[in-house]
Motif scaffolding. Structure first.
Motif, PDB file in Angstrom:
ATOM      1  N   ALA A  16      39.865 -22.725  26.440  1.00  0.00           N
ATOM      2  CA  ALA A  16      39.791 -23.977  25.437  1.00  0.00           C
ATOM      3  C   ALA A  16      39.044 -24.740  25.333  1.00  0.00           C
ATOM      4  N   GLY A  17      37.302 -23.903  25.133  1.00  0.00           N
ATOM      5  CA  GLY A  17      35.788 -24.534  25.742  1.00  0.00           C
ATOM      6  C   GLY A  17      36.125 -24.823  23.767  1.00  0.00           C
ATOM      7  N   PRO A  18      34.966 -25.773  24.317  1.00  0.00           N
ATOM      8  CA  PRO A  18      34.651 -26.290  22.625  1.00  0.00           C
ATOM      9  C   PRO A  18      33.863 -24.995  21.640  1.00  0.00           C
ATOM     10  N   GLU A  19      34.121 -25.311  20.679  1.00  0.00           N
ATOM     11  CA  GLU A  19      33.192 -24.650  19.622  1.00  0.00           C
ATOM     12  C   GLU A  19      32.478 -24.634  18.424  1.00  0.00           C
ATOM     13  N   TRP A  20      31.471 -23.941  17.732  1.00  0.00           N
ATOM     14  CA  TRP A  20      30.291 -24.643  17.372  1.00  0.00           C
ATOM     15  C   TRP A  20      30.666 -23.818  16.163  1.00  0.00           C
ATOM     16  N   ILE A  21      30.191 -25.258  14.566  1.00  0.00           N
ATOM     17  CA  ILE A  21      30.050 -24.330  13.780  1.00  0.00           C
ATOM     18  C   ILE A  21      28.727 -24.521  12.659  1.00  0.00           C
ATOM     19  N   ILE A  22      28.506 -22.924  12.917  1.00  0.00           N
ATOM     20  CA  ILE A  22      26.976 -23.895  12.288  1.00  0.00           C
ATOM     21  C   ILE A  22      26.796 -23.227  10.466  1.00  0.00           C
ATOM     22  N   GLY A  23      25.167 -23.877  10.066  1.00  0.00           N
ATOM     23  CA  GLY A  23      25.119 -23.025   9.448  1.00  0.00           C
ATOM     24  C   GLY A  23      25.293 -24.364   7.983  1.00  0.00           C
ATOM     25  N   ARG A  24      24.337 -23.890   7.345  1.00  0.00           N
ATOM     26  CA  ARG A  24      25.147 -25.233   5.740  1.00  0.00           C
ATOM     27  C   ARG A  24      26.031 -25.446   5.532  1.00  0.00           C
ATOM     28  N   ASN A  25      26.475 -23.733   4.826  1.00  0.00           N
ATOM     29  CA  ASN A  25      28.031 -23.886   4.176  1.00  0.00           C
ATOM     30  C   ASN A  25      28.978 -23.705   4.692  1.00  0.00           C
ATOM     31  N   PRO A  26      29.253 -23.530   6.098  1.00  0.00           N
ATOM     32  CA  PRO A  26      30.020 -23.843   6.914  1.00  0.00           C
ATOM     33  C   PRO A  26      30.834 -25.107   7.689  1.00  0.00           C
ATOM     34  N   VAL A  27      29.532 -25.632   7.691  1.00  0.00           N
ATOM     35  CA  VAL A  27      29.766 -27.891   8.253  1.00  0.00           C
ATOM     36  C   VAL A  27      30.020 -27.511   6.741  1.00  0.00           C
ATOM     37  N   LEU A  28      29.578 -28.097   6.240  1.00  0.00           N
ATOM     38  CA  LEU A  28      30.325 -28.874   4.652  1.00  0.00           C
ATOM     39  C   LEU A  28      31.609 -28.542   4.384  1.00  0.00           C
ATOM     40  N   GLU A  29      32.050 -27.180   4.909  1.00  0.00           N
ATOM     41  CA  GLU A  29      33.574 -26.040   3.897  1.00  0.00           C
ATOM     42  C   GLU A  29      34.542 -27.358   5.806  1.00  0.00           C
ATOM     43  N   ALA A  30      33.893 -27.520   6.515  1.00  0.00           N
ATOM     44  CA  ALA A  30      34.234 -27.625   7.715  1.00  0.00           C
ATOM     45  C   ALA A  30      35.245 -29.272   7.829  1.00  0.00           C
ATOM     46  N   LEU A  31      33.735 -30.002   6.959  1.00  0.00           N
ATOM     47  CA  LEU A  31      33.928 -31.640   6.686  1.00  0.00           C
ATOM     48  C   LEU A  31      34.759 -31.818   5.858  1.00  0.00           C
ATOM     49  N   GLN A  32      34.762 -30.795   4.409  1.00  0.00           N
ATOM     50  CA  GLN A  32      36.014 -30.606   3.554  1.00  0.00           C
ATOM     51  C   GLN A  32      36.865 -30.290   4.672  1.00  0.00           C
ATOM     52  N   ALA A  33      37.250 -29.492   4.866  1.00  0.00           N
ATOM     53  CA  ALA A  33      38.415 -29.632   5.127  1.00  0.00           C
ATOM     54  C   ALA A  33      39.287 -29.997   6.251  1.00  0.00           C
ATOM     55  N   GLU A  34      38.090 -31.101   6.707  1.00  0.00           N
ATOM     56  CA  GLU A  34      38.621 -32.360   7.786  1.00  0.00           C
ATOM     57  C   GLU A  34      38.977 -32.012   9.241  1.00  0.00           C
ATOM     58  N   LEU A  35      38.909 -30.883   9.283  1.00  0.00           N
ATOM     59  CA  LEU A  35      38.385 -30.514  11.285  1.00  0.00           C
ATOM     60  C   LEU A  35      38.539 -31.704  12.037  1.00  0.00           C
ATOM     61  N   PRO A  36      38.490 -31.427  12.994  1.00  0.00           N
ATOM     62  CA  PRO A  36      38.167 -32.383  14.332  1.00  0.00           C
ATOM     63  C   PRO A  36      37.149 -31.777  14.242  1.00  0.00           C
ATOM     64  N   ILE A  37      35.866 -33.618  15.087  1.00  0.00           N
ATOM     65  CA  ILE A  37      34.495 -32.941  15.178  1.00  0.00           C
ATOM     66  C   ILE A  37      34.133 -33.890  16.375  1.00  0.00           C
ATOM     67  N   HIS A  38      33.827 -33.514  17.147  1.00  0.00           N
ATOM     68  CA  HIS A  38      33.491 -33.998  18.698  1.00  0.00           C
ATOM     69  C   HIS A  38      32.406 -33.893  18.885  1.00  0.00           C
ATOM     70  N   ALA A  39      30.732 -33.550  18.079  1.00  0.00           N
ATOM     71  CA  ALA A  39      29.474 -34.194  17.761  1.00  0.00           C
ATOM     72  C   ALA A  39      29.135 -32.998  17.064  1.00  0.00           C
TER      73      ALA A  39
ATOM     74  N   ARG B 113      22.427 -32.983   1.796  1.00  0.00           N
ATOM     75  CA  ARG B 113      22.861 -34.660   1.200  1.00  0.00           C
ATOM     76  C   ARG B 113      24.147 -35.146   1.515  1.00  0.00           C
ATOM     77  N   ASP B 114      25.300 -33.945   1.398  1.00  0.00           N
ATOM     78  CA  ASP B 114      27.076 -33.918   0.756  1.00  0.00           C
ATOM     79  C   ASP B 114      27.139 -34.349   2.804  1.00  0.00           C
ATOM     80  N   ILE B 115      26.748 -33.552   3.352  1.00  0.00           N
ATOM     81  CA  ILE B 115      27.059 -33.453   4.440  1.00  0.00           C
ATOM     82  C   ILE B 115      26.599 -34.782   4.866  1.00  0.00           C
ATOM     83  N   PHE B 116      25.357 -35.653   4.685  1.00  0.00           N
ATOM     84  CA  PHE B 116      25.285 -36.646   5.527  1.00  0.00           C
ATOM     85  C   PHE B 116      25.941 -37.900   4.651  1.00  0.00           C
ATOM     86  N   LYS B 117      26.491 -37.196   3.917  1.00  0.00           N
ATOM     87  CA  LYS B 117      27.189 -38.227   2.799  1.00  0.00           C
ATOM     88  C   LYS B 117      29.202 -38.362   3.401  1.00  0.00           C
TER      89      LYS B 117
END
Length: 313
Positions: free
Chosen positions: A71-94, A108-112
């Motif tokens: 049940a610990g936290p998980e990391w998403i790394i890399g520009r494509n995976p991070v962008l896809e996670a944000l587009q899918a509206e996954l819950p983000i801790h940090a 730039r899309d990640i920042f936006k």
């Protein structure tokens, strides 16, 4: 040269030299001393100090792994995976971005997206980001997901209505199958999903993404012992229906479809384990053509839930 014959040392002497030997010292000095140690194994090298620092922080640092997680936290790394996670509206801790990262369209899309959703991206050094992500190739950006809040199996009973419908998974280890099952369970009115603590996929980033946000709308419980939990549900008045290709009952004609129900789904390769199968009141099947050996767990659960929901509605 004429006139220099009297100069000391001008005449080369012949014959055996009187110089003393080295006693093998020179020969031994020329012998090899084995392969050169890696930089991180040389105490005087800066790579050695960095390795020691990583080891000291090892216990408290989040790790990124491919297998099922606790049940610990998980990391998403890399520009494509991070962008896809944000587009899918996954819950983000940090969120973290390395200082001096080269900007491209993805960054730039990640920042936006993070700005629009109010997610803070913390700027950190590349070395710190390396340590936080266990040295993985992060391309200067990473997201940390929050720990998933699993329910207790008894909580599912408390949260459900008079005729609950649960989905229990037996040895389903693919997180994408878990995400698809969670999505189908939410779509067809199930009241919760039950998974075992061991030998099962957990709510990883892949499961979150496949669930398309359904994991935030339906409770998921973890059972220490799936067989005992199913027996407890049976004592509480729920019918336990196993889904297996060898079942005698067609899922479309299930008599218990309108009753309090637990639909138990096994893995595609192994099916239901023996003890789980023995805990079921009925074993149902989905009729398919003989040319197809089986359906994967996600597809089979979706079909079965559709047939159950058709009777309940």
């Amino acid at each position: 040269m004429p006139g220099n014959s009297q100069r000391k040392g001008a005449i080369k002497r012949k014959g055996k030299s009187n110089a003393a030997g080295s006693g093998g010292r020179v020969r031994r000095g020329l012998e090899g001393k084995g392969p050169t140690p890696k930089a991180e194994d040389r105490p005087y090298h800066k790579a050695y100090k960095a390795k020691q620092e990583r080891q000291r922080q090892d216990d408290g640092r989040p790790r990124r792994t491919g297998g099922p997680r606790a049940a610990g936290p998980e990391w998403i790394i890399g520009r494509n995976p991070v962008l896809e996670a944000l587009q899918a509206e996954l819950p983000i801790h940090a969120g973290y971005v390395a200082e001096g990262s080269e900007r491209d369209d993805r960054l730039r899309d990640i920042f936006k997206i993070t700005a629009d959703r109010g997610i803070s991206l913390l700027q950190t050094s590349r070395g710190d980001l390396d340590r936080m992500t266990s040295g993985a190739v992060h391309q200067g950006v990473a997201l940390q997901l929050p720990s998933y809040d699993y329910k207790h199996p008894d909580d599912l009973l408390d949260l459900a209505g008079a005729k609950p419908l649960f989905v229990a998974l037996d040895k389903v280890t693919d997180p994408r199958n878990l995400g698809a099952i969670v999505r189908s369970a939410a779509a067809f009115g199930a009241n919760g999903v039950l998974i075992p603590e061991r030998r099962s996929a957990g709510m990883t980033a892949a499961a979150w993404k496949t669930s398309a946000g359904a994991a935030a709308r339906i409770p998921i419980a973890r059972a220490t012992n799936l067989t005992r939990t199913l027996q407890s549900y049976a004592k509480a008045g729920l019918f336990i229906v196993g889904l297996d290709g060898d079942g005698d009952t067609d899922i479309a004609e299930l008599p218990q479809a309108t009753d309090p129900l637990v639909l138990v789904v096994g893995s595609e390769g192994e099916g239901l384990s023996r003890l789980v199968r023995e805990s079921c009141d009925v074993i149902a099947s989905i009729p398919i053509r003989s040319s197809v050996e089986s359906l994967n767990a996600g597809v089979a659960t979706s079909v079965a839930l559709y047939e159950v929901a058709r009777h309940r509605n």
